[in-house]
Design an enzyme around this catalytic site. Structure first.
Site, PDB file in Angstrom:
ATOM      1  N   HIS A 111       0.960  -1.303  -0.049  1.00 42.07           N
ATOM      2  CA  HIS A 111       0.070   0.012  -0.054  1.00 42.07           C
ATOM      3  C   HIS A 111       0.874   1.388  -0.072  1.00 42.07           C
ATOM      4  O   HIS A 111       1.270   1.699   0.994  1.00 42.07           O
ATOM      5  CB  HIS A 111      -1.024   0.010   1.264  1.00 42.07           C
ATOM      6  CG  HIS A 111      -2.054   0.868   1.285  1.00 42.07           C
ATOM      7  ND1 HIS A 111      -3.249   0.615   1.756  1.00 42.07           N
ATOM      8  CD2 HIS A 111      -2.308   2.106   0.898  1.00 42.07           C
ATOM      9  CE1 HIS A 111      -3.864   1.904   1.410  1.00 42.07           C
ATOM     10  NE2 HIS A 111      -3.251   2.665   0.957  1.00 42.07           N
TER      11      HIS A 111
ATOM     12  N   ASP B  90       0.996   2.467   3.986  1.00 38.92           N
ATOM     13  CA  ASP B  90       0.025   3.370   3.297  1.00 38.92           C
ATOM     14  C   ASP B  90       1.195   4.559   3.292  1.00 38.92           C
ATOM     15  O   ASP B  90       0.773   5.790   3.639  1.00 38.92           O
ATOM     16  CB  ASP B  90      -0.948   3.533   4.574  1.00 38.92           C
ATOM     17  CG  ASP B  90      -2.074   4.488   3.775  1.00 38.92           C
ATOM     18  OD1 ASP B  90      -1.871   5.080   2.700  1.00 38.92           O
ATOM     19  OD2 ASP B  90      -2.920   4.947   4.482  1.00 38.92           O
TER      20      ASP B  90
ATOM     21  N   LEU C  18       2.216   6.584  -4.853  1.00 42.04           N
ATOM     22  CA  LEU C  18       3.605   7.182  -5.661  1.00 42.04           C
ATOM     23  C   LEU C  18       3.166   8.769  -6.141  1.00 42.04           C
ATOM     24  O   LEU C  18       4.499   9.139  -6.468  1.00 42.04           O
ATOM     25  CB  LEU C  18       4.143   6.294  -6.644  1.00 42.04           C
ATOM     26  CG  LEU C  18       4.587   5.135  -6.028  1.00 42.04           C
ATOM     27  CD1 LEU C  18       4.970   4.034  -7.446  1.00 42.04           C
ATOM     28  CD2 LEU C  18       5.791   5.277  -5.361  1.00 42.04           C
TER      29      LEU C  18
END
Ligand SMILES: [Zn+2]
Length: 412
Positions: free
Chosen positions: A49, A293, A52
């Site tokens: 997760h 995340d 980018l």
């Protein structure tokens, strides 16, 4: 160390043309020799997760800087989320990201949007996306609000052998909230996001998985009730998988008391009871995988007032050190951590799991388990610095990766 292969010993590894030979009878004279005394070599870690940010918010992160951050943090692979601008909701955009990432020694997979424009109305061309390698679909950043759309997304993804990743959230309950709803939101006078806002959607996913026989993956679990429902569903044999982040295992909403926006993320830091439930869920395998995340934001964006700043923190360059310092062996053994960080994420994506065995591609993470270091965001390869772990003293650090025929190793 590769627990699946019952490998836990000190041996020579020979890598030629990106392929491993373990315990070779002799080392070729022209080989470069790297002495890793005192280090641990595991199969490459994978972060399921990651944001980018490219295309659209290159000021916060790019595919290049995100791959460098992954390498610096010891990850040989990652899956990136589609909430870019424009969103990754068609094959052309997904292929563009894959092409941009291809030169890096990081195995980048794209989680495509589940619905066009992440608007929650019309499914994307799942079959066409699956043909170019997409194994997961998500409107992460938001839940799929319509239960009918979520049902069809799960059923159609399942037909392809893929699955939906749900950012579990009932928008009507959490809308306007900026931190966990509880004692600390009351004290600070900030609007709260109740745990039931997550747990209700987790339960909706579980009931749909039971009804449709389709698998579903729950992103970044943070609430005690969510852990309990997922444990119950797994006990019934349903195809539910789930992930947990370092910050939900290590921090609580009390950290928001100084209004530092590096403690603002979604789902938010929760109470101590929620944190303990996540740790127990991670320990017993209810929460399958450890992922960051990773959500880069610029300094300017995070310098706003707490209720205006965007949600999210970076994580790629601190996750491994936090695991070695605070989770191994208190919550999980090293073998279990390798399972959560190496095997589980790739199994969820149905992609090959790297092995340390003769004839296998060299896909390795190199770790110094006794290195002491202090988290200095200025030293990050990520373009962003928004970490709540700044200044933390950690023991255990990634010192390199081997992947896709490249070895990137430092400070040995
Ligand atoms: Zn999310």
């Amino acid at each position: 160390m590769d627990p699946r292969g019952n490998l836990d010993r000190t041996i020579d590894l020979h890598i030629h043309d990106g392929v491993l030979t373990i315990a070779p009878p002799e080392i070729p004279k022209d080989a470069d020799v790297i002495r890793l005394n005192g280090h641990i070599v595991t199969p490459g870690w994978f972060d399921l997760h990651v944001h980018l940010r490219e295309p659209g918010r290159e000021v916060a992160e790019t595919i290049d800087s995100g791959c460098q951050a992954a390498m610096n943090g010891g990850f040989t692979g990652l899956a990136c989320m589609p909430n870019t601008d424009p969103p990754l909701d068609d094959a052309g955009r997904v292929q563009w990201v894959l092409d941009r990432a291809a030169p890096w020694p990081v195995d980048v997979h794209v989680i495509a949007a589940a619905t066009r424009g992440r608007e929650g109305k019309e499914l994307v061309e799942m079959s066409e996306l699956h043909d170019i390698g997409v194994q997961a679909f998500s409107d992460d950043g938001s839940a799929i609000r319509s239960t009918a759309v979520l049902r069809h997304a799960m059923e159609y993804a399942h037909m392809l052998g893929a699955r939906v990743f749900e950012h579990a959230e009932d928008a009507s309950l959490v809308h306007g909230g900026v931190m966990n709803e509880g004692e600390w939101s009351t004290r600070l006078g900030l609007p709260g996001m109740p745990t039931i806002g997550e747990a209700l959607d987790v339960l909706r996913c579980i009931l749909l998985a039971e009804y449709t026989d389709a698998p579903v993956h729950i992103c970044h679990v943070s609430a005690k009730e969510s852990v309990e429902w997922i444990r119950w569903a797994k006990g019934k044999g349903l195809a539910i998988t789930a992930e947990v982040t370092p910050h939900h295992l290590l921090l609580t909403d009390e950290f928001c008391k100084d209004f530092d926006t590096d403690y603002k993320m979604n789902p938010p830091l929760r109470s101590e009871a929620d944190r303990q439930a996540c740790r127990e869920g991670f320990r017993d395998g209810t929460l399958d995988t450890y992922c960051t995340d990773h959500a880069p934001h610029t300094w300017e964006a995070k310098m706003q007032e707490f209720d205006l700043a965007p949600f999210g923190i970076v994580g790629l360059e601190t996750a491994l050190g936090l695991a070695f310092t605070h989770l191994i062996p208190d919550v999980v053994s090293l073998e279990e951590m390798i399972s959560r960080a190496v095997y589980a994420p790739r199994e969820i994506l149905h992609i090959p799991v790297p092995r340390i065995a003769t004839g296998e591609p060299a896909d390795l993470t190199i770790i110094n388990p006794t290195a002491h270091w202090t988290v200095d965001p200025a030293a990050f390869k990520s373009k962003s610095r928004n970490t709540p772990f700044k200044g933390w003293s950690l023991t255990g650090q990634a010192r390199g990766i081997v992947s896709k025929g490249c070895a990137v190793i430092r400070d040995i």
